[in-house]
Every structure is written in C-alpha cells, then in structure tokens.
Design an enzyme around this catalytic site. Structure first.
Site, PDB file in Angstrom:
ATOM      1  N   GLU A 127      -6.291  -4.774  10.018  1.00  0.00           N
ATOM      2  CA  GLU A 127      -4.988  -3.497  10.848  1.00  0.00           C
ATOM      3  C   GLU A 127      -5.629  -2.315  12.103  1.00  0.00           C
ATOM      4  O   GLU A 127      -6.030  -2.426  12.346  1.00  0.00           O
ATOM      5  CB  GLU A 127      -5.393  -2.473   9.488  1.00  0.00           C
ATOM      6  CG  GLU A 127      -4.783  -3.650   8.338  1.00  0.00           C
ATOM      7  CD  GLU A 127      -4.192  -2.573   6.935  1.00  0.00           C
ATOM      8  OE1 GLU A 127      -2.128  -2.278   7.279  1.00  0.00           O
ATOM      9  OE2 GLU A 127      -4.788  -1.233   6.957  1.00  0.00           O
ATOM     10  N   GLU A 184      -6.861   5.194   7.613  1.00  0.00           N
ATOM     11  CA  GLU A 184      -6.664   5.893   7.121  1.00  0.00           C
ATOM     12  C   GLU A 184      -8.325   7.153   6.248  1.00  0.00           C
ATOM     13  O   GLU A 184      -8.754   7.990   6.324  1.00  0.00           O
ATOM     14  CB  GLU A 184      -5.896   6.789   6.154  1.00  0.00           C
ATOM     15  CG  GLU A 184      -4.691   6.564   7.299  1.00  0.00           C
ATOM     16  CD  GLU A 184      -3.460   5.897   6.554  1.00  0.00           C
ATOM     17  OE1 GLU A 184      -3.265   5.878   5.299  1.00  0.00           O
ATOM     18  OE2 GLU A 184      -2.573   5.514   7.101  1.00  0.00           O
ATOM     19  N   HIS A 234     -10.581   1.456   4.744  1.00  0.00           N
ATOM     20  CA  HIS A 234      -8.634   1.461   5.457  1.00  0.00           C
ATOM     21  C   HIS A 234      -8.293   2.405   6.138  1.00  0.00           C
ATOM     22  O   HIS A 234      -9.905   3.303   6.316  1.00  0.00           O
ATOM     23  CB  HIS A 234      -7.630   2.166   4.334  1.00  0.00           C
ATOM     24  CG  HIS A 234      -6.018   2.136   5.009  1.00  0.00           C
ATOM     25  ND1 HIS A 234      -5.692   2.832   6.114  1.00  0.00           N
ATOM     26  CD2 HIS A 234      -5.049   1.362   4.887  1.00  0.00           C
ATOM     27  CE1 HIS A 234      -4.269   2.958   5.907  1.00  0.00           C
ATOM     28  NE2 HIS A 234      -4.122   1.426   5.688  1.00  0.00           N
ATOM     29  N   GLY A 238       1.711   2.907  10.889  1.00  0.00           N
ATOM     30  CA  GLY A 238       3.005   3.874  11.211  1.00  0.00           C
ATOM     31  C   GLY A 238       3.295   4.173  12.588  1.00  0.00           C
ATOM     32  O   GLY A 238       3.852   5.027  12.156  1.00  0.00           O
ATOM     33  N   GLY A 278       2.549  -0.935   4.186  1.00  0.00           N
ATOM     34  CA  GLY A 278       2.572   0.322   3.879  1.00  0.00           C
ATOM     35  C   GLY A 278       3.804   1.200   3.750  1.00  0.00           C
ATOM     36  O   GLY A 278       4.039   0.734   2.733  1.00  0.00           O
ATOM     37  N   GLY A 279       4.296   1.759   4.746  1.00  0.00           N
ATOM     38  CA  GLY A 279       5.391   2.326   4.729  1.00  0.00           C
ATOM     39  C   GLY A 279       7.001   1.440   4.489  1.00  0.00           C
ATOM     40  O   GLY A 279       7.443   1.659   3.171  1.00  0.00           O
ATOM     41  N   SER A 290       2.522  -1.882  10.734  1.00  0.00           N
ATOM     42  CA  SER A 290       4.025  -1.831  11.202  1.00  0.00           C
ATOM     43  C   SER A 290       4.939  -3.034  10.891  1.00  0.00           C
ATOM     44  O   SER A 290       5.809  -3.323  11.429  1.00  0.00           O
ATOM     45  CB  SER A 290       4.360  -1.105  12.620  1.00  0.00           C
ATOM     46  OG  SER A 290       3.619   0.217  12.684  1.00  0.00           O
ATOM     47  N   ASN A 306       1.353  -1.159   0.318  1.00  0.00           N
ATOM     48  CA  ASN A 306      -0.149  -0.371   0.081  1.00  0.00           C
ATOM     49  C   ASN A 306       0.721   1.030   0.146  1.00  0.00           C
ATOM     50  O   ASN A 306       1.003   1.693   0.760  1.00  0.00           O
ATOM     51  CB  ASN A 306      -0.528   0.158   1.141  1.00  0.00           C
ATOM     52  CG  ASN A 306      -1.675   1.312   1.289  1.00  0.00           C
ATOM     53  OD1 ASN A 306      -1.383   2.036   0.357  1.00  0.00           O
ATOM     54  ND2 ASN A 306      -2.599   1.332   2.393  1.00  0.00           N
ATOM     55  N   TRP A 307       1.220   1.990  -1.244  1.00  0.00           N
ATOM     56  CA  TRP A 307       2.177   2.877  -1.496  1.00  0.00           C
ATOM     57  C   TRP A 307       1.163   4.446  -0.614  1.00  0.00           C
ATOM     58  O   TRP A 307       1.692   5.175  -0.632  1.00  0.00           O
ATOM     59  CB  TRP A 307       2.438   3.357  -2.802  1.00  0.00           C
ATOM     60  CG  TRP A 307       3.480   2.878  -3.235  1.00  0.00           C
ATOM     61  CD1 TRP A 307       3.987   0.612  -2.406  1.00  0.00           C
ATOM     62  CD2 TRP A 307       4.161   2.326  -3.984  1.00  0.00           C
ATOM     63  NE1 TRP A 307       5.155   0.816  -3.161  1.00  0.00           N
ATOM     64  CE2 TRP A 307       5.069   1.161  -4.521  1.00  0.00           C
ATOM     65  CE3 TRP A 307       4.488   3.073  -5.629  1.00  0.00           C
ATOM     66  CZ2 TRP A 307       7.092   1.451  -4.941  1.00  0.00           C
ATOM     67  CZ3 TRP A 307       5.701   3.322  -6.470  1.00  0.00           C
ATOM     68  CH2 TRP A 307       6.786   2.655  -6.238  1.00  0.00           C
ATOM     69  N   LYS A 308       0.152   3.936  -0.434  1.00  0.00           N
ATOM     70  CA  LYS A 308      -0.667   5.565  -0.059  1.00  0.00           C
ATOM     71  C   LYS A 308      -0.165   6.613  -0.586  1.00  0.00           C
ATOM     72  O   LYS A 308      -0.203   6.581  -1.644  1.00  0.00           O
ATOM     73  CB  LYS A 308       0.640   5.906   1.766  1.00  0.00           C
ATOM     74  CG  LYS A 308      -0.587   4.209   2.791  1.00  0.00           C
ATOM     75  CD  LYS A 308      -0.468   4.860   3.736  1.00  0.00           C
ATOM     76  CE  LYS A 308      -0.956   3.482   4.608  1.00  0.00           C
ATOM     77  NZ  LYS A 308      -0.688   3.388   6.008  1.00  0.00           N
TER      78      LYS A 308
HETATM   79  P1  PGA Z   1       2.342   0.504   7.829  1.00  0.00           P
HETATM   80  O1  PGA Z   1       1.197   0.594   6.995  1.00  0.00           O
HETATM   81  O2  PGA Z   1       3.050  -0.406   7.249  1.00  0.00           O
HETATM   82  O3  PGA Z   1       3.150   1.897   6.862  1.00  0.00           O
HETATM   83  O4  PGA Z   1       2.071   0.042   9.389  1.00  0.00           O
HETATM   84  C1  PGA Z   1      -0.018  -0.305   6.941  1.00  0.00           C
HETATM   85  C2  PGA Z   1      -1.116   0.306   6.034  1.00  0.00           C
HETATM   86  O5  PGA Z   1      -1.830   1.626   6.940  1.00  0.00           O
HETATM   87  O6  PGA Z   1      -1.785  -0.138   5.511  1.00  0.00           O
END
Ligand code: PGA
Length: 246
Positions: free
Chosen positions: A163, A96, A94, A169, A228-229, A207, A6-8
C-alpha cells in the site's frame, strides 16, 4: 484472489444488515474460490463474525497490541483477545498506524504475538510520497520487510499488502509500470529474506475502486486487494470483486 475490506473507524451495529449482498455473492459458484475477509472496528468483530457464521467470509481486526499477555495497557486489545472471539486475521503495520507511531520494531513484536495466537497476519508495507520522490521505494520496502520479519518463524501465515502510503484515500494509484516493478521487487525481497516466502500472497491497496481495479488486476503477482473506502458500501465492494474476476 483475496479481498480484504478495511472499514477503519466506520460502522455501527445497524450497518451489519448491509452485508447481506456480499454473503449472497460469497455463496455463488463463480465466487466460491475467492477469499473474503472483513476487518471492521473492534466493536463489530463479534457481531460480524456471527453474521458470517453460515458463510465462508472471515473477520479480521485492524490492529493489535504488541504484548501477547494481558496487562496494564489502557484502551488496547491483544491477539489473545482477538483469537478468543474467533477472529482469524489481523492487519499489522497499516500506514495510518505507522503515522501514529508504529515502527518496524513494534510491528515485528505485533506480528510475533499474532502468529503465536495462530492469527493470519496482513502486513502492510509501502513508501511515503517523500520516499517515492526521492527514489527510495525499494530501499524502504526492503527495510520494512526485513525488520518486520526479524526472527519471525511462521512466515507462511503472513499475507503482504503493498500500500503506497500516498495512494491511500487519495484517489491516486501508481502507474502500471511502477506498480509492476514494485511488486517484482517485493517478491524478490521476500524470497531473499526467507525462502518460504516464495509463494507468499501479495495484495495491492490504496484507492482501489471498480474502475481502476480492471487495470491493476492485470499486473502479474497481485493476488488480491485491500480495500478501504470502497469496502464500506457492499455494492461498490462487490463491483470491485466482479470487475477483477471477469
Ligand atoms: P483506501 O484505503 O482504499 O480508502 O485508499 C486502503 C487502506 O487504507 O487499506
């Protein structure tokens, strides 16, 4: 195992070249059976799809509008549009986006519109820190799953991503014992909502990195990761895959 990147809100056309190592990995015999999905921002979906054309890596969107028809929704993209450029997956619910206002009702509509276009849905569920501290996790997961799947028919096209919202994050992950319990609870809830979800795939997200993945992968019932990250960097993402397969 399923790995979702997930590149956001990251990446531009120059970053496409950084995908060469992951394409190479996807073609190795050892990794032939893993499923890889990249979810870049909308602006890179088409470019990425072309990049992956001779590989088995799929692309997914990070969200979609709930309305399945075209309409006056400035700045939005719907599942029909995603489908038209060859998108196979879409992340819905998600954390966010929940923070930005997506509730279970909207999420339910988004799922229905995505499934109508034959997209595969990656449905994110998870509790906030407040809910965790107040021992509401199971209740919240049940509510999210039940409400999101209300009158949804093609449930076999949904992958679930657990999640915990406080783990995204932050560098903090749940204790093994807690995560094990939550995965068992999710499995039970899914079956109670729809028997067809007996074999549903459940991913963990929040994370994930190449260090902690070795522990998390040992937990029964986890079928992959939503990253994500660490997915922004091919080397780190590849490390996660390698550490969790070996
Ligand atoms: P993260 O994000 O790995 O940076 O914690 C995961 C996500 O939001 O899907």
């Amino acid at each position: 195992m399923i790995y979702i990147a997930n590149w956001k809100m990251h990446g531009n056309s120059r970053d496409i070249e950084s995908l060469n190592p992951i394409i190479k990995l996807s073609k190795q015999k050892k990794y032939r059976n893993i499923k890889l999905v990249y979810c870049p921002p909308y602006t890179l979906l088409d470019l990425m799809k072309r990049k992956f054309i001779n590989s088995k890596i799929h692309v997914g969107a990070q969200n979609c509008h709930f309305n399945s028809e075209y309409g006056a929704f400035t700045g939005s993209i719907n599942s029909k549009m995603l489908k038209s450029i060859g998108t196979k997956y879409v992340i819905i619910g998600h954390s966010e986006n929940r923070t930005d206002g997506d509730n279970d009702l909207i999420i339910n509509k988004k799922i229905k519109s995505a499934l109508q276009e034959n997209l595969k849905v990656i449905l994110c569920i998870g509790e906030t820190l407040f809910e965790k501290r107040n021992k509401l996790t199971k209740k919240i997961l049940k509510k999210q799953i039940k409400n999101s799947l209300y009158k949804v028919k093609k449930v076999e096209n949904i992958i679930f991503a657990y999640e915990p919202r406080w783990a995204i994050g932050t560098g903090i992950i749940p204790k093994t014992k807690t995560l094990t319990k939550n995965i068992i609870d999710i499995k039970k809830i899914l079956i109670s909502v729809n028997k067809k979800l007996n074999s549903a795939k459940i991913l963990y997200g929040g994370s994930v990195n190449s260090q902690n993945v070795k522990e998390i992968v040992k937990i029964k019932g986890i079928d992959g990761f939503l990253v994500g990250g660490a997915s922004l960097n091919s080397k780190k993402f590849i490390d996660i895959i390698k550490k969790s397969i070996n």
